[in-house]
Design an enzyme around this catalytic site. Structure first.
Site, PDB file in Angstrom:
ATOM      1  N   ASP A 175       0.808  -0.994  -0.017  1.00 11.33           N
ATOM      2  CA  ASP A 175      -0.050   0.011  -0.065  1.00 11.33           C
ATOM      3  C   ASP A 175       0.892   1.433  -0.077  1.00 11.33           C
ATOM      4  OD1 ASP A 175       1.073   0.378   2.580  1.00 11.33           O
ATOM      5  OD2 ASP A 175      -0.825  -0.664   3.631  1.00 11.33           O
ATOM      6  N   LYS A 198      -4.149  -0.288  -1.854  1.00 10.67           N
ATOM      7  CA  LYS A 198      -4.794  -1.143  -0.903  1.00 10.67           C
ATOM      8  C   LYS A 198      -6.276  -0.345  -0.498  1.00 10.67           C
ATOM      9  CE  LYS A 198      -3.886  -2.191   3.429  1.00 10.67           C
ATOM     10  NZ  LYS A 198      -2.802  -2.552   4.422  1.00 10.67           N
ATOM     11  N   SER A 229      -0.703  -8.422  10.759  1.00 16.05           N
ATOM     12  CA  SER A 229      -1.592  -8.573  11.611  1.00 16.05           C
ATOM     13  C   SER A 229      -2.532  -9.943  11.489  1.00 16.05           C
ATOM     14  CB  SER A 229      -2.454  -7.378  11.889  1.00 16.05           C
ATOM     15  OG  SER A 229      -3.352  -7.735  13.161  1.00 16.05           O
ATOM     16  N   THR A 233      -3.515  -8.435   4.450  1.00 14.34           N
ATOM     17  CA  THR A 233      -2.923  -7.734   3.396  1.00 14.34           C
ATOM     18  C   THR A 233      -1.935  -8.441   2.550  1.00 14.34           C
ATOM     19  OG1 THR A 233      -3.069  -5.629   4.820  1.00 14.34           O
ATOM     20  CG2 THR A 233      -1.455  -5.771   3.231  1.00 14.34           C
TER      21      THR A 233
HETATM   22  C1  R5P Z   1      -1.377  -1.230   7.236  1.00 14.45           C
HETATM   23  O1  R5P Z   1      -1.544  -0.120   6.595  1.00 14.45           O
HETATM   24  C2  R5P Z   1      -0.544  -1.640   7.746  1.00 14.45           C
HETATM   25  O2  R5P Z   1       0.847  -1.309   7.023  1.00 14.45           O
HETATM   26  C3  R5P Z   1      -0.552  -3.376   7.315  1.00 14.45           C
HETATM   27  O3  R5P Z   1      -0.420  -3.433   6.028  1.00 14.45           O
HETATM   28  C4  R5P Z   1      -1.749  -3.715   8.132  1.00 14.45           C
HETATM   29  O4  R5P Z   1      -1.408  -3.566   9.482  1.00 14.45           O
HETATM   30  C5  R5P Z   1      -1.587  -5.208   7.942  1.00 14.45           C
HETATM   31  O5  R5P Z   1      -2.769  -5.795   8.531  1.00 14.45           O
HETATM   32  P1  R5P Z   1      -3.316  -6.997   8.235  1.00 14.45           P
HETATM   33  O6  R5P Z   1      -2.266  -8.120   8.283  1.00 14.45           O
HETATM   34  O7  R5P Z   1      -4.231  -7.351   9.300  1.00 14.45           O
HETATM   35  O8  R5P Z   1      -3.854  -7.151   6.903  1.00 14.45           O
END
Ligand code: R5P
Length: 301
Positions: A175, A198, A229, A233
């Site tokens: 992103d 994203k 997390s 993503t």
């Molecule tokens: C969000 O902008 C961060 O840079 C990460 O891409 C995001 O926190 C990842 O979270 P998840 O693994 O839940 O998609």
């Protein structure tokens, strides 16, 4: 210079012990237990009077408890006569709530910064802090925060572990915010990078799209992000890259938050390699950032 003491909570043990070793500092884990009603008990097990104290606090899962224990430690260190306190919060929680997305929402990271200022800490050192909307942590924390990056350690890991990777590989940031990490990694590895777009629909559901075309010569991809997390993503990015015909995919990130089924998702994706830094403990925290932390602490001590 006063003598240095590194303290940590249980979760910060691995990173703190390595950092203490590099700083030639005394090291101890604080004593902590939880009373039956949920309150925390905390004790600093060595003499800190007149010393430079570096609490290394990895904050994960029981985030609110971990934050309260950090506040208790910082205030106690001041009270016990520490000469200087350099707090290391390798992963700064609540940083993703750096804006009011809907009326009435708490600006959580602003409140956390106020709390850290209210208890005594001469400096705060953190790693790849997520401040998508704000950009510079100093806007929230003031001048006494140092935001170092885990990307150089990630680049060293890739060079050592995959010396064959190059030429046909491309670095991918999922992103807009990841441009800073993708560009740095690309420069360190001598590779081109692309940044995707994203859209997040819910905590677990995201969609990534190309915002520029993928270079024709790309055959392998190295995805870099600051946080994994839920793994949504990364999963969505891997799916897009595979659709474009690149099947050898490597995934690296700074903070393995790994909530919900995040770890399971990453392990199940059939990646050529995946690893995160040890800012937080996890089964995939194999990239060590103690070197960059120790250098930053030395400059402040
Ligand atoms: C969000 O902008 C961060 O840079 C990460 O891409 C995001 O926190 C990842 O979270 P998840 O693994 O839940 O998609």
């Amino acid at each position: 210079m006063s003598s240095l003491v590194v303290l940590s909570n249980e979760k910060g043990f691995n990173l703190a012990r390595r950092t203490a070793y590099l700083l030639n500092a005394e090291f101890a884990v604080i004593e902590q237990k939880t009373f039956p009603d949920g309150e925390l008990y905390l004790r600093i097990p060595l003499d800190v009077r007149g010393k430079i104290v570096v609490p290394v606090w990895s904050i994960k899962e029981e985030i609110n408890n971990d934050l309260i224990s950090l506040m208790l430690v910082l205030d106690t260190l001041w009270d016990l006569g520490a000469n200087k306190v350099i707090s290391v919060v390798p992963y700064m929680p609540y940083a993703r709530q750096d804006s009011r997305f809907k009326d009435g929402e708490a600006l959580s990271i602003v409140t956390i910064a106020k709390l850290l200022r209210a208890v005594h800490s001469d400096y705060v050192v953190t790693v790849d802090m997520h401040l998508h909307r704000i950009g510079d942590p100093r806007f929230v924390f003031g001048e006494k925060i140092i935001n170092v990056s885990g990307v150089d350690a990630i680049a060293d890991y890739i060079k050592n572990r995959h010396p064959q990777l190059g030429g046909k590989a491309i670095v991918v940031g999922p992103d807009e915010e990841s441009e800073q990490w993708a560009s740095r990694l690309g420069m360190l590895l001598g590779l081109k990078w692309v940044v995707l777009e994203k859209e997040r629909y819910s905590a677990e559901e995201v969609e990534v799209k190309l915002r520029e075309s993928m270079p024709r010569e790309a055959e392998k991809a190295i995805i870099i992000d600051d946080i994994i997390s839920t793994g949504g993503t990364i999963e969505s990015t891997v799916n897009l890259i595979r659709k474009l015909g690149l099947n050898e995919i490597y995934v690296y990130c700074t903070h393995p938050v790994l909530s919900a089924s995040g770890l399971y998702k990453i392990v199940s994706l059939g990646l050529a390699d995946y690893a995160c830094t040890n800012t937080l403990p996890s089964p995939i925290s194999t990239i060590d950032v103690s070197g960059v932390l120790a250098s930053s602490i030395k400059s402040l001590a």
